[in-house]
Design an enzyme around this catalytic site. Sequence first.
Site, PDB file in Angstrom:
ATOM      1  N   TYR A 182       2.133  27.007  -0.493  1.00 15.74           N
ATOM      2  CA  TYR A 182       1.455  26.079  -1.137  1.00 15.74           C
ATOM      3  C   TYR A 182       1.648  24.778  -0.961  1.00 15.74           C
ATOM      4  CZ  TYR A 182       5.326  26.425  -4.543  1.00 15.74           C
ATOM      5  OH  TYR A 182       6.696  26.317  -4.917  1.00 15.74           O
ATOM      6  N   ARG A 187       8.169   9.924  -4.455  1.00 14.81           N
ATOM      7  CA  ARG A 187       7.965  10.390  -3.328  1.00 14.81           C
ATOM      8  C   ARG A 187       6.420  10.355  -2.643  1.00 14.81           C
ATOM      9  NH1 ARG A 187       9.663  16.700  -3.228  1.00 14.81           N
ATOM     10  NH2 ARG A 187       7.930  16.639  -4.417  1.00 14.81           N
TER      11      ARG A 187
END
Length: 413
Positions: A235, A384
């Site tokens: 995913y 991130r």
Amino acid sequence: MSTEALDDEASRLDAADPLRDRRDLFVGAEGPLVYFDGNSLGRPPRATAERLASFVRDEWGGRLIRGWDEAWMDLPFAIGDTIGRAAIGAAPGQTIVGDSTTVLLYKLLRAAFDAQRAADPARVEIVVDRDNFPTDRYLVEGIAAERGGRVRWIDVDLRAGVDAPALAAAVGPETAVVLLSHVAYRSGYLTDAASLTRIAHDAGALIVWDLCHSAGSVPVEADAWEFDIAVGCTYKYLNGGPGSPAFAYVAEHHHATLAQPVQGWMGAADVFAMGPEYRPAAGMRRFLSGTPPVLGMLAMQDTLAMIEDAGIQAIREKSVALTDFALRCADELLAPLGVEVASPRDAALRGGHVTLSHPAMREATARLWEQDVIPDYRDPEGLRIGVSPLSTSFAEVLAGLRAVEAVVAGLAS
Ligand SMILES: *Cc1c(COP(=O)(O)O)cnc(C)c1O
């Protein structure tokens, strides 16, 4: 460099990008939203909407129970082989799609530990680093407790990852198995998986690779690098959709000696014999447990086709260009605000994301999400920036980092 120079740079990089047209193949890419989290949940390909609709209409709706014999029973192996070919350098018959990453890691890590200890009772240690993904560390602790083993921890710099000297110092005659991530989920550090595999083997250990943050963005050569076992998500860079099942690779020469603990009917030698006792199938089937999650395996096929078409080397080249450009933008726009780069600057040591560090990042992430700029936050102080190569443009990187600049400047003042 003036900040307009960054606009010129982004336009030039987009114009020269041989994969630039791929972005239009994803749902939502036409809008202004900036997506920096394709390394956690990839965008859906447009083709997937029609694939899911036609599956419900024609296959599930039309074939009903006949679908199992006609196609679905074979999907874990057929899609596994495609992953092997497109993304991880594995010859056919060594990769399956099955349970979640966590469950597949549990089954295979435990199988490897048991096989090693049966061959040599001195081998009681599982080696893992302190900054590995939580599920990996928790599984190692659980298996060690369950099987009477020991955990051997490797300390790592949170801005880097496990290198050859660190692994060499941790393995020895008591090592049963090593579990490492190919790309570190926090820093993006890209390990030299071929060298680390050799170090584990030279010590008589087996190695299990977690490919969650590499499959689909960084080339992997499971056969050539002599991996024993690898598990990875679908995913993330494979865009399989929320909760899509993971894949597992087991090198062919280990099939006969590994016995996994979740003995279910789908892993049995003759599934429909419904025999009195479990006898494991030959080959990869023995690592399955229950009924394959067919719906969850549909979407990933569209991205796997795109990866085969583009080639993983071209994808890696774009990924490096995107993270290089993200670092240039960070140096230009964010360093003056005190934001630090918490990822390797050397592209050869970096996977598909970069982490930027500043005390305001937790709050900044919430503000950015409100304005449709979507990175994620990881302790300590890390923003991130995941730049999925098939679905991210250079202009998107610049727009997103300008938004980070404005939000961090506002929070810091
Ligand atoms: C995302 C990720 C996982 C996730 O495991 P699940 O079982 O799918 O929740 C595991 N390991 C790493 C390194 C990851 O990045």
